[in-house]
Design a protein around this motif. Structure first.
Motif, PDB file in Angstrom:
ATOM      1  N   HIS A   1       0.831  -1.216   0.000  1.00 26.20           N
ATOM      2  CA  HIS A   1       0.000   0.000   0.000  1.00 26.20           C
ATOM      3  C   HIS A   1       0.864   1.265   0.000  1.00 26.20           C
ATOM      4  O   HIS A   1       0.555   2.248  -0.663  1.00 26.20           O
ATOM      5  CB  HIS A   1      -0.921   0.005   1.223  1.00 26.20           C
ATOM      6  N   GLN A   2       1.946   1.187   0.755  1.00 19.81           N
ATOM      7  CA  GLN A   2       2.829   2.345   0.895  1.00 19.81           C
ATOM      8  C   GLN A   2       3.706   2.562  -0.346  1.00 19.81           C
ATOM      9  O   GLN A   2       4.262   3.641  -0.530  1.00 19.81           O
ATOM     10  CB  GLN A   2       3.718   2.153   2.127  1.00 19.81           C
ATOM     11  N   HIS A   3       3.817   1.532  -1.167  1.00 21.66           N
ATOM     12  CA  HIS A   3       4.643   1.609  -2.384  1.00 21.66           C
ATOM     13  C   HIS A   3       3.815   1.242  -3.608  1.00 21.66           C
ATOM     14  O   HIS A   3       4.120   0.255  -4.298  1.00 21.66           O
ATOM     15  CB  HIS A   3       5.858   0.686  -2.258  1.00 21.66           C
ATOM     16  N   PRO A   4       2.772   2.019  -3.883  1.00 22.48           N
ATOM     17  CA  PRO A   4       1.890   1.667  -5.010  1.00 22.48           C
ATOM     18  C   PRO A   4       2.565   1.926  -6.352  1.00 22.48           C
ATOM     19  O   PRO A   4       3.373   2.849  -6.475  1.00 22.48           O
ATOM     20  CB  PRO A   4       0.700   2.616  -4.818  1.00 22.48           C
ATOM     21  N   GLU A   5       2.225   1.107  -7.331  1.00 21.96           N
ATOM     22  CA  GLU A   5       2.772   1.262  -8.675  1.00 21.96           C
ATOM     23  C   GLU A   5       1.639   1.208  -9.697  1.00 21.96           C
ATOM     24  O   GLU A   5       0.746   0.361  -9.596  1.00 21.96           O
ATOM     25  CB  GLU A   5       3.783   0.136  -8.961  1.00 21.96           C
ATOM     26  N   LEU A   6       1.692   2.105 -10.669  1.00 23.65           N
ATOM     27  CA  LEU A   6       0.658   2.136 -11.702  1.00 23.65           C
ATOM     28  C   LEU A   6       0.792   0.922 -12.627  1.00 23.65           C
ATOM     29  O   LEU A   6       1.820   0.248 -12.643  1.00 23.65           O
ATOM     30  CB  LEU A   6       0.782   3.420 -12.530  1.00 23.65           C
ATOM     31  N   GLY A   7      -0.249   0.688 -13.404  1.00 25.28           N
ATOM     32  CA  GLY A   7      -0.306  -0.443 -14.320  1.00 25.28           C
ATOM     33  C   GLY A   7       0.896  -0.517 -15.244  1.00 25.28           C
ATOM     34  O   GLY A   7       1.312   0.497 -15.808  1.00 25.28           O
ATOM     35  N   TYR A   8       1.440  -1.699 -15.392  1.00 23.23           N
ATOM     36  CA  TYR A   8       2.624  -2.028 -16.204  1.00 23.23           C
ATOM     37  C   TYR A   8       3.927  -1.565 -15.552  1.00 23.23           C
ATOM     38  O   TYR A   8       4.991  -1.750 -16.109  1.00 23.23           O
ATOM     39  CB  TYR A   8       2.534  -1.452 -17.634  1.00 23.23           C
ATOM     40  N   GLN A   9       3.830  -0.939 -14.367  1.00 25.39           N
ATOM     41  CA  GLN A   9       5.055  -0.480 -13.694  1.00 25.39           C
ATOM     42  C   GLN A   9       5.267  -1.220 -12.376  1.00 25.39           C
ATOM     43  O   GLN A   9       6.030  -0.775 -11.513  1.00 25.39           O
ATOM     44  CB  GLN A   9       4.956   1.026 -13.408  1.00 25.39           C
TER      45      GLN A   9
ATOM     46  N   ASP B   1      -5.712   9.082   6.405  1.00 22.28           N
ATOM     47  CA  ASP B   1      -4.537   9.278   7.252  1.00 22.28           C
ATOM     48  C   ASP B   1      -4.165   7.964   7.932  1.00 22.28           C
ATOM     49  O   ASP B   1      -4.642   7.641   9.008  1.00 22.28           O
ATOM     50  CB  ASP B   1      -4.829  10.367   8.292  1.00 22.28           C
ATOM     51  N   LEU B   2      -3.313   7.193   7.241  1.00 23.70           N
ATOM     52  CA  LEU B   2      -2.891   5.899   7.772  1.00 23.70           C
ATOM     53  C   LEU B   2      -1.395   5.924   8.019  1.00 23.70           C
ATOM     54  O   LEU B   2      -0.671   6.643   7.329  1.00 23.70           O
ATOM     55  CB  LEU B   2      -3.161   4.793   6.732  1.00 23.70           C
ATOM     56  N   PRO B   3      -0.906   5.114   8.938  1.00 18.81           N
ATOM     57  CA  PRO B   3       0.549   5.043   9.121  1.00 18.81           C
ATOM     58  C   PRO B   3       1.267   4.551   7.859  1.00 18.81           C
ATOM     59  O   PRO B   3       2.430   4.855   7.657  1.00 18.81           O
ATOM     60  CB  PRO B   3       0.730   4.019  10.249  1.00 18.81           C
ATOM     61  N   PHE B   4       0.568   3.790   7.018  1.00 22.82           N
ATOM     62  CA  PHE B   4       1.174   3.275   5.788  1.00 22.82           C
ATOM     63  C   PHE B   4       0.599   3.965   4.551  1.00 22.82           C
ATOM     64  O   PHE B   4       0.583   3.409   3.450  1.00 22.82           O
ATOM     65  CB  PHE B   4       1.002   1.758   5.695  1.00 22.82           C
ATOM     66  N   LYS B   5       0.152   5.206   4.754  1.00 25.05           N
ATOM     67  CA  LYS B   5      -0.401   6.013   3.664  1.00 25.05           C
ATOM     68  C   LYS B   5       0.624   6.199   2.530  1.00 25.05           C
ATOM     69  O   LYS B   5       1.820   6.355   2.781  1.00 25.05           O
ATOM     70  CB  LYS B   5      -0.764   7.375   4.259  1.00 25.05           C
ATOM     71  N   SER B   6       0.153   6.219   1.300  1.00 24.93           N
ATOM     72  CA  SER B   6       1.061   6.440   0.167  1.00 24.93           C
ATOM     73  C   SER B   6       1.360   7.926  -0.004  1.00 24.93           C
ATOM     74  O   SER B   6       0.458   8.757   0.035  1.00 24.93           O
ATOM     75  CB  SER B   6       0.411   5.923  -1.117  1.00 24.93           C
ATOM     76  N   THR B   7       2.648   8.224  -0.197  1.00 24.21           N
ATOM     77  CA  THR B   7       3.038   9.605  -0.524  1.00 24.21           C
ATOM     78  C   THR B   7       3.687   9.650  -1.907  1.00 24.21           C
ATOM     79  O   THR B   7       4.299  10.635  -2.277  1.00 24.21           O
ATOM     80  CB  THR B   7       4.033  10.152   0.530  1.00 24.21           C
TER      81      THR B   7
ATOM     82  N   GLY C   1      -9.452  -0.082   3.419  1.00 25.24           N
ATOM     83  CA  GLY C   1      -9.640  -1.524   3.571  1.00 25.24           C
ATOM     84  C   GLY C   1      -9.248  -1.958   4.977  1.00 25.24           C
ATOM     85  O   GLY C   1      -8.227  -1.514   5.509  1.00 25.24           O
ATOM     86  N   ASP C   2     -10.053  -2.824   5.534  1.00 27.36           N
ATOM     87  CA  ASP C   2      -9.839  -3.298   6.907  1.00 27.36           C
ATOM     88  C   ASP C   2      -8.887  -4.507   6.901  1.00 27.36           C
ATOM     89  O   ASP C   2      -9.175  -5.522   6.261  1.00 27.36           O
ATOM     90  CB  ASP C   2     -11.200  -3.697   7.479  1.00 27.36           C
ATOM     91  N   ASP C   3      -7.794  -4.393   7.641  1.00 25.05           N
ATOM     92  CA  ASP C   3      -6.841  -5.517   7.710  1.00 25.05           C
ATOM     93  C   ASP C   3      -7.498  -6.806   8.212  1.00 25.05           C
ATOM     94  O   ASP C   3      -7.072  -7.902   7.847  1.00 25.05           O
ATOM     95  CB  ASP C   3      -5.673  -5.163   8.637  1.00 25.05           C
ATOM     96  N   ALA C   4      -8.512  -6.659   9.043  1.00 23.55           N
ATOM     97  CA  ALA C   4      -9.159  -7.845   9.619  1.00 23.55           C
ATOM     98  C   ALA C   4      -9.834  -8.705   8.547  1.00 23.55           C
ATOM     99  O   ALA C   4     -10.123  -9.889   8.778  1.00 23.55           O
ATOM    100  CB  ALA C   4     -10.179  -7.431  10.675  1.00 23.55           C
ATOM    101  N   ALA C   5     -10.083  -8.103   7.366  1.00 20.51           N
ATOM    102  CA  ALA C   5     -10.719  -8.880   6.288  1.00 20.51           C
ATOM    103  C   ALA C   5      -9.704  -9.708   5.510  1.00 20.51           C
ATOM    104  O   ALA C   5     -10.080 -10.608   4.751  1.00 20.51           O
ATOM    105  CB  ALA C   5     -11.465  -7.942   5.332  1.00 20.51           C
ATOM    106  N   LEU C   6      -8.427  -9.416   5.680  1.00 21.46           N
ATOM    107  CA  LEU C   6      -7.405 -10.111   4.884  1.00 21.46           C
ATOM    108  C   LEU C   6      -7.421 -11.635   5.070  1.00 21.46           C
ATOM    109  O   LEU C   6      -7.389 -12.381   4.078  1.00 21.46           O
ATOM    110  CB  LEU C   6      -6.008  -9.551   5.188  1.00 21.46           C
ATOM    111  N   PRO C   7      -7.470 -12.125   6.312  1.00 20.50           N
ATOM    112  CA  PRO C   7      -7.491 -13.589   6.460  1.00 20.50           C
ATOM    113  C   PRO C   7      -8.731 -14.233   5.838  1.00 20.50           C
ATOM    114  O   PRO C   7      -8.676 -15.383   5.398  1.00 20.50           O
ATOM    115  CB  PRO C   7      -7.493 -13.793   7.990  1.00 20.50           C
ATOM    116  N   VAL C   8      -9.828 -13.477   5.777  1.00 18.03           N
ATOM    117  CA  VAL C   8     -11.047 -14.030   5.165  1.00 18.03           C
ATOM    118  C   VAL C   8     -10.803 -14.287   3.674  1.00 18.03           C
ATOM    119  O   VAL C   8     -11.126 -15.350   3.138  1.00 18.03           O
ATOM    120  CB  VAL C   8     -12.259 -13.076   5.363  1.00 18.03           C
ATOM    121  N   GLY C   9     -10.187 -13.308   3.007  1.00 20.38           N
ATOM    122  CA  GLY C   9      -9.892 -13.475   1.577  1.00 20.38           C
ATOM    123  C   GLY C   9      -8.884 -14.588   1.335  1.00 20.38           C
ATOM    124  O   GLY C   9      -9.015 -15.364   0.382  1.00 20.38           O
ATOM    125  N   THR C  10      -7.883 -14.659   2.199  1.00 17.89           N
ATOM    126  CA  THR C  10      -6.868 -15.716   2.071  1.00 17.89           C
ATOM    127  C   THR C  10      -7.510 -17.097   2.225  1.00 17.89           C
ATOM    128  O   THR C  10      -7.266 -18.012   1.430  1.00 17.89           O
ATOM    129  CB  THR C  10      -5.784 -15.519   3.151  1.00 17.89           C
TER     130      THR C  10
END
Ligand SMILES: [Zn+2]
Ligand SMILES: [Zn+2]
Length: 446
Positions: free
Chosen positions: A59-67, A125-131, A417-426
């Motif tokens: 999340h903190q290091h997002p990359e656009l499509g094809y990059q 405003d998240l601790p892992f917000k993208s800048t 997105g809620d981190d608590a949902a991650l294990p559900v998807g996994t």
């Protein structure tokens, strides 16, 4: 009550499908071994913190499509560490495929996650917000995982780890597709991966998408689940002149304003909406530099969403006619380009009836529901589902502290997105994959 009735009719439909393809299927449709489900749960719980950490990092290091080079490298290193066979740069783009060969023979199932972010400036405003910042279409902007693909990638990395640990109990092969550029129609990253042979030998494919809703709930439907998504561009060419002397110029701004208004009549006046919903959106419009110059040209771009092939054609035809004739009425000229993009994603009926019980099991008290209507979003998962029976479902991820009646959707700078949902998807992906393999897959032509 309404939901209950619809579930009954859904169950009846599932029973009919099962009967229609007997006897081979009947023999395969044994209940999923609870010990396997329990092991998936245990293994997921053990790595839940890791999945969250991957998600925050991506999340903190997002990359656009094809990059998506950094994301793809992270994924490939993880899959390699798990002992999977790993292909990188699949299709000449940063696509990654991990192949897990089970200890026993059986069919092949593919699980897909997309990895790309969007040109959106994050306002959460998240601790892992993208800048991260970039220039997109000539405009400086932030880059953000505003569609939740960071979650998709992290969850599928988790599923790979869970299933790799259960290798000795897997009858068949699991392919993990980490796809670039889902957000870049008309081609999208799925096409390049498929052209490179990703779907060769695949008997069934699953994918999921996160979105707003009570965190941890799952939803699904048979048939269409996402819309066809086509792109268009109109360039209106006038004649540049002094803003004080419009009679000596041909004003593309005024002509464009009329075109934008008239485009709104396509869906309301020209499309037979009984054959399915449709949308025409103008996403960007640019023209001019300063207050006293009538510019030479204006360009605008947008999207068309449909479910019915006839509506898809009607909209493309009307868009061209409206733009060219309005421009002509102003003494200007319009160039119109309509590019066909993703088709509607069609969920295979047998896949949904066979594997939606797994989603109910995974969601538990949170709930897994049949959706009444498809999403107007486009998805190039449709390309995978064109090649083998597909099942694309939704995972709701709105954090519990966010008001569900006033929630920011996908592509918003406030999407969360809620981190608590991650294990559900996994767990959902691990369960449907393993159940697919254990039950021997589904017949080729349901
Ligand atoms: Zn999106
Ligand atoms: Zn998306």
């Amino acid at each position: 009550m309404f939901r209950r009735h619809s579930f009954l009719s859904f169950a009846t439909a599932a029973a009919l499908v099962t009967t229609a393809v007997a006897p081979r299927l009947a023999a395969q449709a044994a209940p999923f071994d609870p010990a396997l489900a329990a092991e998936i749960d245990k293994r997921t719980a053990a790595i839940a913190d890791k999945i969250t950490a991957w998600r925050h990092d991506i999340h903190q290091h997002p990359e656009l499509g094809y990059q998506e080079k950094r994301t793809a490298a992270l994924v490939a290193a993880h899959l390699r560490a798990l002992g999977l066979e790993v292909q990188e740069n699949v299709g000449g783009i940063p696509g990654v495929i991990g192949t897990l060969k089970g200890a026993k023979p059986g069919p092949t199932v593919a699980l897909r996650a997309d990895m790309d972010a969007l040109p959106v400036t994050e306002l959460v405003d998240l601790p892992f917000k993208s800048t991260v910042r970039t220039v997109y279409n000539g405009v400086e902007t932030g880059v953000m995982h505003a569609c939740g693909h960071d979650m998709h990638t992290a969850m599928l990395m988790g599923t790979a780890e869970v299933l790799a640990g259960m290798k000795s109990r897997i009858p068949g092969t699991v392919k993990f597709f980490f796809q670039p550029a889902e957000e870049v129609p008309p081609n999208g990253g799925a096409l390049a991966m498929i052209n490179a042979g990703a779907m060769t030998g695949v008997d069934g494919v699953f994918g999921l998408h996160v979105g707003p809703g009570p965190s941890g709930t799952l939803s699904y439907r048979s048939g269409s689940i996402t819309a066809a998504a086509d792109s268009w561009k109109i360039i209106v060419r006038g004649r540049q002149g002094h803003g004080a002397m419009p009679a000596n110029a041909v004003d593309p701004i005024v002509a464009s304003a009329e075109i934008v208004s008239a485009l709104q009549t396509i869906v309301s006046r020209s499309v037979d909406l009984t054959s399915g919903p449709a949308v025409v959106t103008v996403g960007a419009i640019h023209g001019g530099l300063r207050e006293n110059i009538i510019p030479d040209s204006v360009w605008m771009i947008g999207t068309i969403r449909t479910f019915d092939p006839k509506s898809r054609q009607v909209i493309a035809d009307r868009l061209k006619l409206i733009a060219t004739k309005i421009a002509e009425a102003h003494g200007a000229k319009a160039e119109v380009h309509v590019e066909l993009g993703y088709s509607s994603t069609l969920n295979n009926v047998a896949m949904v009836s066979r594997f939606s019980p797994a989603l109910k099991r995974v969601a538990g008290s949170k709930g897994a529901f049949e959706s009444k209507s498809p999403s107007m979003a486009g998805e190039d998962f449709s390309r995978f589902a064109d090649k083998a029976p597909g099942f694309f479902f939704n995972l709701s991820v709105t954090p519990p502290n966010v008001d569900l009646f006033n929630v920011a959707g996908n592509h918003s700078p406030l999407f969360q997105g809620d981190d608590a949902a991650l294990p559900v998807g996994t767990r959902a992906m691990a369960n449907v994959a393993l159940e697919f393999l254990v039950s021997g897959g589904i017949p080729k032509t349901p």
